[in-house]
Design an enzyme around this catalytic site. Structure first.
Site, PDB file in Angstrom:
ATOM      1  CG  ASN A 288     -60.381  42.274  -7.348  1.00  0.00           C
ATOM      2  OD1 ASN A 288     -60.708  42.507  -8.501  1.00  0.00           O
ATOM      3  ND2 ASN A 288     -60.169  41.042  -6.921  1.00  0.00           N
TER       4      ASN A 288
ATOM      5  CD  GLU B 129     -56.357  38.990  -5.503  1.00  0.00           C
ATOM      6  OE1 GLU B 129     -55.456  38.223  -5.907  1.00  0.00           O
ATOM      7  OE2 GLU B 129     -57.530  38.621  -5.285  1.00  0.00           O
TER       8      GLU B 129
ATOM      9  CB  CYS C 252     -62.799  45.231  -2.177  1.00  0.00           C
ATOM     10  SG  CYS C 252     -62.614  43.905  -0.996  1.00  0.00           S
TER      11      CYS C 252
ATOM     12  CD  GLU D 137     -67.085  45.818  -3.683  1.00  0.00           C
ATOM     13  OE1 GLU D 137     -65.860  45.626  -3.845  1.00  0.00           O
ATOM     14  OE2 GLU D 137     -67.884  44.902  -3.441  1.00  0.00           O
TER      15      GLU D 137
ATOM     16  CB  CYS E 264     -66.101  42.209   1.880  1.00  0.00           C
ATOM     17  SG  CYS E 264     -65.043  43.661   2.039  1.00  0.00           S
TER      18      CYS E 264
END
Ligand code: THU
Length: 134
Positions: A42, A44, A53, A55, A86
């Site tokens: 991830n 940010e 994220c 993934e 998510c």
């Protein structure tokens, strides 16, 4: 490719996460049908909303390296229980691999297995995605 090897790669990828705001590092390792593995972590952002994220980083790397078909993805976190991808990541993964196997693990080696169709039933699908027509 054994699940344990994929988990190991996701663990290593997790170390490269940029998560100064949440302090919650996530690592992912995606196995393409070609046999190649694409990792992600991830990343940010100070705006929070622009965070991406692990993934999605992994699948975007794979797609932009020419991959089209995928077998499984491992997701690793440092939590008592593994976490599942998510909703946004589920939808993005389903664009390319509606029946992807998902292996969720924590650093202690606890694992849970799902299929993407189980985590995202009735995914939104608008276009004909036949890759031979692209
Ligand atoms: N995160 C992921 O990278 N993958 C998930 O499946 C869940 C959430 C990240 C986004 C954010 O940087 C942090 O975890 C906390 O939500």
């Amino acid at each position: 490719m054994k699940d344990s090897e994929l988990i190991k790669k996701a663990k290593r990828a997790r170390e490269r996460a940029y998560a100064p705001y949440s302090k919650f590092k996530v690592g992912a390792a995606l196995l393409a049908k070609s046999g190649k593995i694409y990792t992600g972590a991830n990343v940010e952002n100070a705006t929070f909303g622009l965070t991406v994220c692990a993934e999605r980083v992994a699948i975007f790397r794979a797609i932009t390296n020419g991959e089209k078909y995928f077998v499984k993805i491992a997701v690793v976190v440092d939590k008592d229980e593994p976490v599942t991808p998510c909703g946004a990541c589920r939808q993005v993964l389903s664009e390319f691999a509606s029946n992807l196997k998902i292996i969720c693990a924590n650093l202690e080696g606890k694992t849970e297995r799902y299929s993407l169709s189980e985590l995202l039933p009735e995914a939104f699908e608008k276009f004909d995605k036949d890759p031979s027509t692209d």
